[in-house]
Design a protein around this motif. Structure first.
Motif, short mmCIF file in Angstrom:
data_model
loop_
_atom_site.label_atom_id
_atom_site.label_comp_id
_atom_site.label_asym_id
_atom_site.label_seq_id
_atom_site.Cartn_x
_atom_site.Cartn_y
_atom_site.Cartn_z
N GLU A 13 0.83 -1.21 0.00
CA GLU A 13 0.00 0.00 0.00
C GLU A 13 0.86 1.26 0.00
N MET A 14 2.05 1.17 0.59
CA MET A 14 2.98 2.30 0.62
C MET A 14 3.77 2.41 -0.67
N GLY A 15 3.59 1.43 -1.58
CA GLY A 15 4.32 1.44 -2.84
C GLY A 15 5.73 0.88 -2.72
N LEU A 16 6.02 0.17 -1.63
CA LEU A 16 7.36 -0.36 -1.41
C LEU A 16 7.51 -1.81 -1.88
N LEU A 17 6.41 -2.49 -2.15
CA LEU A 17 6.43 -3.85 -2.69
C LEU A 17 5.52 -3.90 -3.91
N ASP A 35 16.37 -8.78 5.03
CA ASP A 35 17.18 -9.68 4.20
C ASP A 35 16.40 -10.08 2.97
N ASP A 36 16.94 -9.78 1.81
CA ASP A 36 16.33 -10.17 0.54
C ASP A 36 14.90 -9.66 0.36
N LEU A 37 14.52 -8.62 1.02
CA LEU A 37 13.20 -8.04 0.82
C LEU A 37 13.34 -6.96 -0.25
N PRO A 38 12.79 -7.20 -1.43
CA PRO A 38 13.00 -6.30 -2.56
C PRO A 38 12.14 -5.04 -2.49
N LEU A 39 12.52 -4.08 -1.69
CA LEU A 39 11.76 -2.85 -1.57
C LEU A 39 11.95 -1.98 -2.81
N LEU A 40 10.88 -1.31 -3.22
CA LEU A 40 10.90 -0.44 -4.39
C LEU A 40 11.22 0.99 -3.98
N GLN A 41 11.37 1.85 -4.95
CA GLN A 41 11.59 3.28 -4.76
C GLN A 41 12.89 3.58 -4.01
N GLY A 42 13.84 2.64 -4.04
CA GLY A 42 15.12 2.86 -3.36
C GLY A 42 15.03 2.78 -1.84
N ALA A 43 13.92 2.27 -1.33
CA ALA A 43 13.72 2.20 0.13
C ALA A 43 14.59 1.11 0.74
#
Length: 67
Positions: A13-17, A35-43
């Protein structure tokens, strides 16, 4: 709902996944350590913060039903 699913739904919902990945496909361990959590937007997630919870002395309690 499991903890990892709640975190995944919140991050999506935050646009991070990515919104199209099933929430139950995330590893519970990666939701708190990053660990290995593919966050978006450079987070990125910060370092883990240790928490020390001192144990309280044991006290026996009696719980009575409310009348």
């Amino acid at each position: 709902m499991f903890y990892a699913e709640l975190v995944a739904a919140t991050y999506a919902e935050m646009g991070l996944l990515p919104p199209d990945r099933p929430r139950n496909s995330y590893d519970p361990g990666s939701s708190w350590s990053g660990d290995d959590l593919p966050l978006l937007q450079g987070a990125t997630l910060g370092d883990e913060i240790p928490v020390d919870v001192p144990s309280a002395p044991y006290q026996q309690r009696t719980v009575r039903p409310q009348e």
